[in-house]
Design a protein around this motif. Structure first.
Motif, PDB file in Angstrom:
ATOM      1  N   ASN A  36     134.940  72.219  93.533  1.00 15.38           N
ATOM      2  CA  ASN A  36     134.947  71.517  92.201  1.00 15.38           C
ATOM      3  C   ASN A  36     133.997  70.322  92.354  1.00 15.38           C
ATOM      4  OD1 ASN A  36     137.671  72.168  91.028  1.00 15.38           O
ATOM      5  ND2 ASN A  36     138.126  71.935  93.077  1.00 15.38           N
ATOM      6  N   ASN A  37     133.011  70.299  93.168  1.00 22.81           N
ATOM      7  CA  ASN A  37     132.078  69.277  93.046  1.00 22.81           C
ATOM      8  C   ASN A  37     132.526  67.760  93.227  1.00 22.81           C
ATOM      9  OD1 ASN A  37     129.137  68.371  93.297  1.00 22.81           O
ATOM     10  ND2 ASN A  37     128.933  68.253  90.903  1.00 22.81           N
ATOM     11  N   VAL A  38     133.358  67.622  94.127  1.00 13.67           N
ATOM     12  CA  VAL A  38     133.716  66.367  94.290  1.00 13.67           C
ATOM     13  C   VAL A  38     134.098  65.742  95.771  1.00 13.67           C
ATOM     14  CG1 VAL A  38     135.540  66.312  92.047  1.00 13.67           C
ATOM     15  CG2 VAL A  38     136.290  67.270  94.454  1.00 13.67           C
ATOM     16  N   LEU A  39     134.119  64.597  96.071  1.00 13.86           N
ATOM     17  CA  LEU A  39     134.078  63.985  97.326  1.00 13.86           C
ATOM     18  C   LEU A  39     135.403  64.618  97.981  1.00 13.86           C
ATOM     19  CD1 LEU A  39     132.489  60.665  96.997  1.00 13.86           C
ATOM     20  CD2 LEU A  39     131.325  62.624  98.011  1.00 13.86           C
ATOM     21  N   MET A  40     135.203  64.818  99.270  1.00 11.47           N
ATOM     22  CA  MET A  40     136.508  64.956  99.918  1.00 11.47           C
ATOM     23  C   MET A  40     136.327  64.486 101.334  1.00 11.47           C
ATOM     24  SD  MET A  40     139.726  66.582 100.166  1.00 11.47           S
ATOM     25  CE  MET A  40     139.581  67.701  98.607  1.00 11.47           C
ATOM     26  N   VAL A  41     136.605  63.209 101.512  1.00 13.73           N
ATOM     27  CA  VAL A  41     136.224  62.467 102.558  1.00 13.73           C
ATOM     28  C   VAL A  41     137.410  61.897 103.483  1.00 13.73           C
ATOM     29  CG1 VAL A  41     135.023  60.041 103.269  1.00 13.73           C
ATOM     30  CG2 VAL A  41     134.292  61.440 101.027  1.00 13.73           C
ATOM     31  N   GLU A  42     137.035  62.104 104.984  1.00  8.79           N
ATOM     32  CA  GLU A  42     138.091  61.604 105.974  1.00  8.79           C
ATOM     33  C   GLU A  42     138.009  60.089 106.176  1.00  8.79           C
ATOM     34  OE1 GLU A  42     139.891  62.876 110.134  1.00  8.79           O
ATOM     35  OE2 GLU A  42     138.060  63.723 109.572  1.00  8.79           O
ATOM     36  N   ALA A  43     139.021  59.266 106.152  1.00 10.64           N
ATOM     37  CA  ALA A  43     138.929  57.753 105.957  1.00 10.64           C
ATOM     38  C   ALA A  43     138.665  57.270 107.422  1.00 10.64           C
ATOM     39  CB  ALA A  43     140.162  57.387 105.461  1.00 10.64           C
ATOM     40  N   PHE A  44     137.581  57.518 108.235  1.00 15.79           N
ATOM     41  CA  PHE A  44     137.360  57.032 109.529  1.00 15.79           C
ATOM     42  C   PHE A  44     136.518  55.833 108.973  1.00 15.79           C
ATOM     43  CE2 PHE A  44     137.826  60.961 111.640  1.00 15.79           C
ATOM     44  CZ  PHE A  44     138.567  60.260 112.685  1.00 15.79           C
ATOM     45  N   HIS A 232     134.103  48.057 103.860  1.00 19.32           N
ATOM     46  CA  HIS A 232     132.719  48.725 104.215  1.00 19.32           C
ATOM     47  C   HIS A 232     132.853  50.156 103.794  1.00 19.32           C
ATOM     48  CE1 HIS A 232     130.338  45.363 105.907  1.00 19.32           C
ATOM     49  NE2 HIS A 232     131.379  45.112 106.669  1.00 19.32           N
ATOM     50  N   GLN A 233     134.012  50.661 104.373  1.00 21.45           N
ATOM     51  CA  GLN A 233     134.062  52.132 103.725  1.00 21.45           C
ATOM     52  C   GLN A 233     134.403  52.464 102.415  1.00 21.45           C
ATOM     53  OE1 GLN A 233     137.288  55.369 105.570  1.00 21.45           O
ATOM     54  NE2 GLN A 233     138.229  53.619 104.072  1.00 21.45           N
ATOM     55  N   LEU A 234     134.864  51.423 101.779  1.00 26.96           N
ATOM     56  CA  LEU A 234     135.194  51.632 100.181  1.00 26.96           C
ATOM     57  C   LEU A 234     133.764  51.290  99.312  1.00 26.96           C
ATOM     58  CD1 LEU A 234     137.022  51.828  97.931  1.00 26.96           C
ATOM     59  CD2 LEU A 234     137.285  49.344  98.043  1.00 26.96           C
ATOM     60  N   GLN A 235     133.099  50.272  99.979  1.00 23.42           N
ATOM     61  CA  GLN A 235     131.532  50.312  99.468  1.00 23.42           C
ATOM     62  C   GLN A 235     130.829  51.523  99.431  1.00 23.42           C
ATOM     63  OE1 GLN A 235     131.123  47.488  97.826  1.00 23.42           O
ATOM     64  NE2 GLN A 235     133.284  47.202  98.521  1.00 23.42           N
ATOM     65  N   ALA A 236     130.951  52.121 100.476  1.00 25.99           N
ATOM     66  CA  ALA A 236     130.387  53.418 100.846  1.00 25.99           C
ATOM     67  C   ALA A 236     130.626  54.563  99.944  1.00 25.99           C
ATOM     68  CB  ALA A 236     130.253  53.995 102.240  1.00 25.99           C
ATOM     69  N   PHE A 237     132.238  54.584  99.526  1.00 30.20           N
ATOM     70  CA  PHE A 237     132.801  55.485  98.996  1.00 30.20           C
ATOM     71  C   PHE A 237     132.401  55.396  97.426  1.00 30.20           C
ATOM     72  CE2 PHE A 237     136.359  57.215  96.403  1.00 30.20           C
ATOM     73  CZ  PHE A 237     136.388  58.669  97.257  1.00 30.20           C
ATOM     74  N   VAL A 238     132.212  53.995  96.919  1.00 29.17           N
ATOM     75  CA  VAL A 238     132.169  54.054  95.715  1.00 29.17           C
ATOM     76  C   VAL A 238     130.467  54.073  95.302  1.00 29.17           C
ATOM     77  CG1 VAL A 238     131.624  51.810  93.869  1.00 29.17           C
ATOM     78  CG2 VAL A 238     133.725  52.030  95.205  1.00 29.17           C
ATOM     79  N   ASP A 239     129.608  53.900  96.369  1.00 30.19           N
ATOM     80  CA  ASP A 239     128.010  54.395  96.364  1.00 30.19           C
ATOM     81  C   ASP A 239     128.087  55.625  96.182  1.00 30.19           C
ATOM     82  OD1 ASP A 239     125.644  53.816  96.291  1.00 30.19           O
ATOM     83  OD2 ASP A 239     125.429  54.190  98.539  1.00 30.19           O
ATOM     84  N   ALA A 240     128.979  56.481  97.016  1.00 31.47           N
ATOM     85  CA  ALA A 240     128.808  58.041  96.915  1.00 31.47           C
ATOM     86  C   ALA A 240     129.047  58.610  95.688  1.00 31.47           C
ATOM     87  CB  ALA A 240     129.729  58.603  98.032  1.00 31.47           C
ATOM     88  N   VAL A 241     130.155  57.943  95.036  1.00 33.39           N
ATOM     89  CA  VAL A 241     130.860  58.418  93.802  1.00 33.39           C
ATOM     90  C   VAL A 241     129.491  58.085  92.731  1.00 33.39           C
ATOM     91  CG1 VAL A 241     132.552  58.088  91.886  1.00 33.39           C
ATOM     92  CG2 VAL A 241     133.178  58.362  94.228  1.00 33.39           C
ATOM     93  N   GLN A 242     129.258  57.060  92.850  1.00 33.52           N
ATOM     94  CA  GLN A 242     128.431  56.447  91.529  1.00 33.52           C
ATOM     95  C   GLN A 242     127.131  56.887  91.650  1.00 33.52           C
ATOM     96  OE1 GLN A 242     128.779  52.256  91.537  1.00 33.52           O
ATOM     97  NE2 GLN A 242     130.780  52.292  90.286  1.00 33.52           N
ATOM     98  N   ASN A 243     126.593  57.251  92.990  1.00 35.46           N
ATOM     99  CA  ASN A 243     125.120  57.493  92.955  1.00 35.46           C
ATOM    100  C   ASN A 243     124.876  58.889  93.723  1.00 35.46           C
ATOM    101  OD1 ASN A 243     124.202  55.193  92.016  1.00 35.46           O
ATOM    102  ND2 ASN A 243     125.032  54.240  93.836  1.00 35.46           N
ATOM    103  N   GLY A 244     125.846  59.526  94.135  1.00 32.24           N
ATOM    104  CA  GLY A 244     125.475  61.025  94.844  1.00 32.24           C
ATOM    105  C   GLY A 244     125.092  61.129  95.963  1.00 32.24           C
ATOM    106  N   ARG A 245     125.189  59.722  96.881  1.00 32.99           N
ATOM    107  CA  ARG A 245     125.233  59.850  98.195  1.00 32.99           C
ATOM    108  C   ARG A 245     126.265  60.529  98.998  1.00 32.99           C
ATOM    109  NH1 ARG A 245     122.907  54.543  97.289  1.00 32.99           N
ATOM    110  NH2 ARG A 245     120.741  54.426  97.045  1.00 32.99           N
ATOM    111  N   ALA A 246     125.692  61.073 100.157  1.00 34.08           N
ATOM    112  CA  ALA A 246     126.449  61.796 100.958  1.00 34.08           C
ATOM    113  C   ALA A 246     127.222  60.839 101.944  1.00 34.08           C
ATOM    114  CB  ALA A 246     125.920  62.707 101.905  1.00 34.08           C
ATOM    115  N   MET A 247     128.549  60.878 102.573  1.00 30.02           N
ATOM    116  CA  MET A 247     129.208  60.227 103.303  1.00 30.02           C
ATOM    117  C   MET A 247     129.390  60.970 104.539  1.00 30.02           C
ATOM    118  SD  MET A 247     132.457  58.308 101.228  1.00 30.02           S
ATOM    119  CE  MET A 247     132.499  57.075 102.494  1.00 30.02           C
ATOM    120  N   HIS A 248     129.073  60.298 105.729  1.00 27.54           N
ATOM    121  CA  HIS A 248     129.122  60.884 107.096  1.00 27.54           C
ATOM    122  C   HIS A 248     130.327  61.622 107.236  1.00 27.54           C
ATOM    123  CE1 HIS A 248     127.939  61.811 110.987  1.00 27.54           C
ATOM    124  NE2 HIS A 248     129.076  61.425 111.563  1.00 27.54           N
TER     125      HIS A 248
END
Length: 276
Positions: A36-44, A232-248
């Protein structure tokens, strides 16, 4: 189930640990995210804090040579089995409960982040009266010859809350104190006031690392008070959603985390904790 439904509805998903009961379930969830071309991120959340980012800088930079050994520990009080409304998802296997999936997940992710994917896993542990693991003691080998260990002890023996790591490089040793919630000595409390200052309550610093070299020098770096790991995690998540950056902490990292967790459970003889 709900993570997959959210992905199928076109929603980005941030999933609390444990990501799934086992690696097979995790693979299905990750596949739904990709489909579905969406993020599926584990909350570490800890991984995105400056303390852990500094750890990764030391590992990748090579200033102190290769990693020779890595250790991580999570200890704390027990969770009473007679309070299922509070601790059932930790204590009761019938509800998917497993202390290691919740607690040992942190030291496991720490050692994996530092040294790679574990092999030749040896583990032993202890179960509570409901059959959930309350102690895991595991040993690993890593690519390149490094060794490692993980200890999770939630047996209720008198001991402080402690989530620490130790990295032995060829040319230095690094102790990492309270890497899970380094932002404050009050780990789950808000720490930034409305005026931008931090509320540390006058308590000792929560998170720090110390680098010791063979010449006897020791350098300590403090990482609190600071914004929380979750911020800090939320900032990374928002950045990934808005700018297409990958999350580790997604995709391959998440699947490998679950595979390693499953292997530890099997090595300890706790296969029953891998069933949905």
């Amino acid at each position: 189930e709900w993570a997959i439904k959210a992905a199928n509805a076109g929603k980005h998903v941030l999933v609390e640990k444990p990501f799934a009961i086992n690696a097979e379930e995790a693979a299905e969830m990750i596949a739904a995210g990709k489909k579905n071309n969406v993020l599926m991120v584990e909350a570490f959340h800890y991984y995105y804090h400056p303390l852990m980012q500094r750890v990764m800088e030391l590992v990748r930079g090579g200033q102190y040579g290769k990693v020779v050994r890595v250790e991580a520990t999570y200890t704390g009080p027990d969770f009473p089995v007679d309070k299922p409304d509070l601790w059932g998802t930790y204590d009761d296997p019938k509800l998917g409960g497993s202390m290691s999936k919740h607690m040992a997940a942190y030291p496991l992710h720490f050692v994996r982040s530092v040294a790679g994917e574990p092999a030749n896993i040896k583990a032993k542990g202890k179960l509570n009266s409901l059959g959930s693991d309350v102690l895991i003691d595991a040993q690993f080998d890593f690519p390149g010859g490094a060794t490692g260990s993980l200890l999770m002890d939630m047996t209720g023996e008198p001991q402080p809350f402690r989530v620490n790591g130790k990295i032995v490089f060829e040319k230095a040793e690094v102790d990492v104190h309270n890497f899970m919630v380094p932002h404050n000595s009050k780990p789950f409390a808000p720490v930034r006031r409305a005026d931008g200052t931090f509320d540390d309550d006058g308590q000792p610093c929560g998170g720090w690392l110390e680098i010791r070299t063979p010449d006897g020098k020791a350098v300590r770096e403090d990482y609190c008070p600071s914004d929380t790991t979750w911020w800090h995690q939320l900032q990374a998540f928002v950045d990934a959603v808005q700018n297409g950056r990958a999350m580790h902490t997604s995709g391959e990292d998440t699947l490998n985390q679950m595979k390693a967790s499953d292997a530890i459970m099997r090595a300890a003889g706790f296969d029953h904790l891998l069933k949905a």
